[in-house]
Design a protein around this motif. Structure first.
Motif, PDB file in Angstrom:
ATOM      1  N   LEU A 105       0.829  -1.204   0.000  1.00 56.16           N
ATOM      2  CA  LEU A 105       0.000   0.000   0.000  1.00 56.16           C
ATOM      3  C   LEU A 105       0.865   1.257   0.000  1.00 56.16           C
ATOM      4  N   VAL A 106       1.891   1.272   0.845  1.00 59.64           N
ATOM      5  CA  VAL A 106       2.784   2.440   0.899  1.00 59.64           C
ATOM      6  C   VAL A 106       3.520   2.602  -0.428  1.00 59.64           C
ATOM      7  N   ASN A 107       3.989   1.499  -0.975  1.00 63.30           N
ATOM      8  CA  ASN A 107       4.728   1.579  -2.246  1.00 63.30           C
ATOM      9  C   ASN A 107       3.846   2.083  -3.381  1.00 63.30           C
ATOM     10  N   GLU A 108       2.632   1.579  -3.477  1.00 65.59           N
ATOM     11  CA  GLU A 108       1.746   1.952  -4.593  1.00 65.59           C
ATOM     12  C   GLU A 108       1.260   3.394  -4.480  1.00 65.59           C
ATOM     13  N   HIS A 109       1.172   3.903  -3.252  1.00 70.00           N
ATOM     14  CA  HIS A 109       0.674   5.276  -3.052  1.00 70.00           C
ATOM     15  C   HIS A 109       1.784   6.165  -2.509  1.00 70.00           C
ATOM     16  N   TRP A 110       2.985   5.905  -2.979  1.00 74.04           N
ATOM     17  CA  TRP A 110       4.174   6.612  -2.488  1.00 74.04           C
ATOM     18  C   TRP A 110       4.025   8.122  -2.611  1.00 74.04           C
ATOM     19  N   ASP A 111       3.628   8.573  -3.765  1.00 75.30           N
ATOM     20  CA  ASP A 111       3.521  10.018  -3.985  1.00 75.30           C
ATOM     21  C   ASP A 111       2.386  10.625  -3.170  1.00 75.30           C
ATOM     22  N   ALA A 112       1.242   9.936  -3.114  1.00 70.82           N
ATOM     23  CA  ALA A 112       0.093  10.466  -2.365  1.00 70.82           C
ATOM     24  C   ALA A 112       0.401  10.564  -0.870  1.00 70.82           C
ATOM     25  N   LEU A 113       1.240   9.665  -0.393  1.00 70.92           N
ATOM     26  CA  LEU A 113       1.582   9.660   1.028  1.00 70.92           C
ATOM     27  C   LEU A 113       2.715  10.623   1.364  1.00 70.92           C
ATOM     28  N   ALA A 114       3.231  11.305   0.346  1.00 70.90           N
ATOM     29  CA  ALA A 114       4.361  12.213   0.568  1.00 70.90           C
ATOM     30  C   ALA A 114       3.925  13.591   1.022  1.00 70.90           C
TER      31      ALA A 114
END
Length: 378
Positions: free
Chosen positions: A123-132
């Motif tokens: 989940l973190v990898n796939e939404h890396w940019d959104a979680l930034a």
């Protein structure tokens, strides 16, 4: 039709202190009006869980250090490294309703399947940019932290904590008080092991010599005492195979794999407490498996009146005999015509013809799987 797999074991331990209370003494309990040795169910469940040969992808982890696990996996599996990696992970966990404390640990011990941990890393990898997105230093409540997470992350996160088809989670269950939707009722119940006979605590007074002591230094460099006992235990546990399959998302083949491994691990389970001092590696003298259909039957009341050794007889033999007699009486009233027994008996006290005698642990585990497979497929 209901189906229950019961494990009944008689296990004699040499002098030992396998499971201590808060004073360092062996745990005990009063049963039938007499003091008995006791080993807690939590103690045996941990030994069984760690000793079971479950497939690696179907094992659970009990930890507060989920952040560290995810950091390592994101680095090794996805090559993710950044200064705000912790913040990204914290936001993803908040989306699932989990909060980290100031020290980076979760608020309480989590019992997670490896597949659940893998899913959080993905989940973190796939939404890396959104979680930034910048994270405020202001402390937020768990509800506010979840609300501030990206909507798509929240949507996916709520499906992650489903048990992850982890066999130990499915067997022994988990409870998160503030996240009841991810709780799992245990498919396996384990009783505290109690001695079949009365016990008294004993004390070992010990001394230690200072190897570097001078000629003028006499006496011990250290003195102390440790409490111990020796006891023949009755151990009982029961598994609901249908509940196990349900906890594993109806994967019946995986449930059977888990039952095979559980049978072996239950028979081989020996607590680790004070083993460097006592080396009480004593396997069971009797291992019986009962297939019940009406309801589970704990046979501990076979020992409400303590067993006594007579005429040089070992305590294991009358314990096994008492267990067999009590089962025959109890199952005649509460049992079912389709109930069955299989057993391994080193004591020679289990009645011939009462169930199927098997030569080894693997044969017993195979018998359990065959019995349950036939019932689950009906």
């Amino acid at each position: 039709m209901s189906l229950f797999v019961e494990f009944h074991l008689i296990q004699n331990f040499a002098p030992s202190n396998l499971n201590r209370d808060d004073t360092g003494a062996p745990k005990d309990a009063v049963f039938g009006g007499y003091r008995r040795a006791r080993v807690s169910s939590q103690c045996f469940k941990r030994i069984i869980r760690l000793g079971a040969d479950f497939p690696s992808q179907n094992q659970g982890v009990r930890t507060k250090k989920l952040l560290d696990l995810l950091r390592k996996q994101l680095s090794e599996q996805y090559g993710r490294e950044s200064e705000d990696l912790n913040a990204r992970i914290e936001t993803a966990l908040a989306a699932a309703g989990l909060k980290l404390k100031d020290d980076g640990k979760t608020e309480y011990l989590l019992f997670l399947g490896q597949q659940e941990i893998d899913a959080f890393a993905k989940l973190v990898n796939e939404h890396w940019d959104a979680l930034a997105a910048p994270v405020s230093n202001e402390k937020k409540s768990k509800k506010d932290a979840k609300a501030s997470a990206p909507a798509e992350v929240v949507k996916q996160a709520k499906f992650i904590m489903n048990g992850g088809k982890a066999l130990d989670v499915a067997l022994f269950g988990r409870m998160l008080a503030d996240m009841p939707e991810v709780n799992q009722d245990a498919a396996c119940q384990v009783a505290h092991a109690i001695s079949t006979h009365r016990v008294e605590r004993e004390f070992d007074y010990f001394t230690a010599v200072d190897d570097m002591g001078g000629a003028d230094e006499t006496g011990a460099g250290m003195i102390g005492q440790v409490e111990f006992n020796s006891a023949t235990f009755y151990r009982y546990s029961v598994v609901d195979p249908a509940k196990l399959a349900a906890n594993l998302q109806q994967d019946k083949d995986l449930a059977l794999t888990g039952l095979h491994a559980l049978t072996l691990a239950t028979a081989r389970a020996i607590p680790t407490g004070k083993q460097n001092t006592f080396a009480a590696h004593n396997p069971p003298s009797f291992i019986g498996v009962a297939i019940r259909h009406a309801s589970p039957l704990n046979l501990a009341n076979a020992f409400e009146k303590p067993v006594y050794a007579r005429g040089g007889e070992a305590l294991t033999s009358p314990s096994v005999a008492a267990l067999a007699d009590y089962d025959s009486n109890l199952s005649g009233i509460y049992g079912d015509a389709n109930d069955a027994w299989a057993y391994i008996d080193l004591s020679g006290a289990w009645p011939a013809g009462k169930g199927e005698k098997l030569p080894c642990l693997n044969a017993l585990a195979d018998w359990v799987v065959a019995q349950v497979r036939a019932k689950l497929e009906m």
